[in-house]
Design a protein around this motif. Structure first.
Motif, short mmCIF file in Angstrom:
data_model
loop_
_atom_site.label_atom_id
_atom_site.label_comp_id
_atom_site.label_asym_id
_atom_site.label_seq_id
_atom_site.Cartn_x
_atom_site.Cartn_y
_atom_site.Cartn_z
N VAL A 1 -2.09 7.30 -15.69
CA VAL A 1 -1.18 6.17 -15.37
C VAL A 1 -0.68 6.31 -13.94
CG1 VAL A 1 1.07 5.19 -15.92
CG2 VAL A 1 -0.53 5.72 -17.76
N MET A 2 -0.36 7.53 -13.52
CA MET A 2 0.10 7.75 -12.15
C MET A 2 -0.98 7.35 -11.14
SD MET A 2 1.45 11.26 -10.39
CE MET A 2 -0.17 11.98 -10.34
N VAL A 3 -2.24 7.69 -11.42
CA VAL A 3 -3.34 7.29 -10.54
C VAL A 3 -3.43 5.77 -10.48
CG1 VAL A 3 -5.86 7.27 -10.29
CG2 VAL A 3 -4.69 9.40 -10.78
N CYS A 4 -3.29 5.11 -11.63
CA CYS A 4 -3.34 3.64 -11.66
C CYS A 4 -2.21 3.02 -10.84
CB CYS A 4 -3.27 3.12 -13.09
SG CYS A 4 -4.71 3.50 -14.08
N ILE A 5 -1.02 3.55 -10.96
CA ILE A 5 0.12 3.02 -10.22
C ILE A 5 -0.06 3.22 -8.72
CG2 ILE A 5 2.59 3.39 -9.77
CD1 ILE A 5 2.88 3.92 -12.81
N ILE A 6 -0.52 4.40 -8.34
CA ILE A 6 -0.75 4.68 -6.91
C ILE A 6 -1.81 3.76 -6.34
CG2 ILE A 6 -1.66 6.41 -5.30
CD1 ILE A 6 -0.18 8.52 -7.02
N THR A 7 -2.94 3.61 -7.05
CA THR A 7 -4.00 2.74 -6.54
C THR A 7 -3.54 1.28 -6.52
OG1 THR A 7 -5.07 2.48 -8.69
CG2 THR A 7 -5.87 4.26 -7.25
N PHE A 8 -2.74 0.87 -7.51
CA PHE A 8 -2.22 -0.50 -7.53
C PHE A 8 -1.39 -0.78 -6.28
CE2 PHE A 8 1.07 -3.60 -8.53
CZ PHE A 8 0.31 -4.65 -9.02
N PHE A 9 -0.44 0.12 -5.97
CA PHE A 9 0.42 -0.11 -4.81
C PHE A 9 -0.34 0.01 -3.49
CE2 PHE A 9 3.95 0.61 -7.82
CZ PHE A 9 4.62 -0.59 -7.58
N TRP B 1 -3.52 -0.72 -3.08
CA TRP B 1 -4.31 -1.96 -3.00
C TRP B 1 -3.42 -3.13 -2.60
CZ3 TRP B 1 -9.58 -2.32 -3.74
CH2 TRP B 1 -10.11 -3.60 -3.78
N TRP B 2 -2.25 -3.19 -3.19
CA TRP B 2 -1.31 -4.27 -2.90
C TRP B 2 -0.87 -4.26 -1.43
CZ3 TRP B 2 4.20 -4.60 -5.46
CH2 TRP B 2 4.74 -5.86 -5.23
N ILE B 3 -0.59 -3.06 -0.90
CA ILE B 3 -0.15 -2.94 0.49
C ILE B 3 -1.30 -3.18 1.46
CG2 ILE B 3 0.66 -1.27 2.21
CD1 ILE B 3 2.34 -0.02 -0.10
N LEU B 4 -2.47 -2.60 1.18
CA LEU B 4 -3.58 -2.67 2.13
C LEU B 4 -4.40 -3.95 2.02
CD1 LEU B 4 -4.83 1.01 1.86
CD2 LEU B 4 -3.41 0.00 3.66
N TRP C 1 -9.94 -4.47 -7.83
CA TRP C 1 -9.05 -3.32 -8.02
C TRP C 1 -9.28 -2.69 -9.38
CZ3 TRP C 1 -5.08 -2.98 -11.75
CH2 TRP C 1 -4.40 -1.76 -11.74
N ILE C 2 -9.42 -3.50 -10.42
CA ILE C 2 -9.65 -2.96 -11.77
C ILE C 2 -10.94 -2.14 -11.79
CG2 ILE C 2 -10.26 -3.58 -14.15
CD1 ILE C 2 -8.23 -5.83 -13.99
N GLY C 3 -12.00 -2.65 -11.19
CA GLY C 3 -13.28 -1.94 -11.16
C GLY C 3 -13.20 -0.64 -10.38
#
Length: 156
Positions: free
Chosen positions: A77-85, A87-90, A103-105
């Protein structure tokens, strides 16, 4: 051996570093796993019976590591949250294109690729709940295994 060498040798290793590198939680120096590379998939979860440095048993009882599933889940879950943010920022998200699905893929690929090290880290974290660092580890202060049935060890 100089006084400086003795002091450096006796320094308490960093907890985060030792957990990320799957070191024994009692001495934080010995390897928990037989093979250092988590991507040798046939051997990725083969653990030493005891720490090669301090002798701490690493299998405390049958099924001891079943609780690591919750830690592994939390790390995922932590990896998902980090990649989500990230992706959102970049890159950003939009309802008008397929960036969310990209992003999901990519996130799913990262979770699969990181699974072997995450499983090892979760075992090190789980062991740290039960076996604390001991500054007196050289004197033989070992946390004894509760009960181990050698016939059924690693039958999962």
């Amino acid at each position: 051996m100089s006084l400086m060498d003795v002091q450096q040798h006796d320094e308490k290793p960093n907890l985060i570093f030792s957990l990320l590198n799957s070191k024994c939680t009692r001495c934080r120096r010995g390897d928990m796993f037989r093979d250092k590379n988590p991507y040798h998939l046939r051997k990725t979860m083969k653990m030493n019976d005891q720490c090669p440095v301090c002798g701490q048993p690493l299998e405390m009882e049958p099924g001891f590591y079943y609780g690591t599933n919750m830690i592994s889940y939390g790390l995922a879950v932590m990896v998902c949250i980090i990649t989500f943010f990230l992706w959102w920022i970049l890159i950003g998200f939009s309802l008008h294109d397929s960036r969310f699905f990209w992003w999901i893929g990519i996130n799913a690929f990262l979770l699969l690729a990181l699974q072997p090290p995450l499983m090892r880290i979760s075992r090190a974290v789980w062991l740290a709940f039960f076996v604390k660092y001991s500054p007196e580890w050289r004197k033989g202060e070992i946390v004894a295994a509760y009960s181990v049935n050698k016939e059924h060890q690693n039958n999962w």
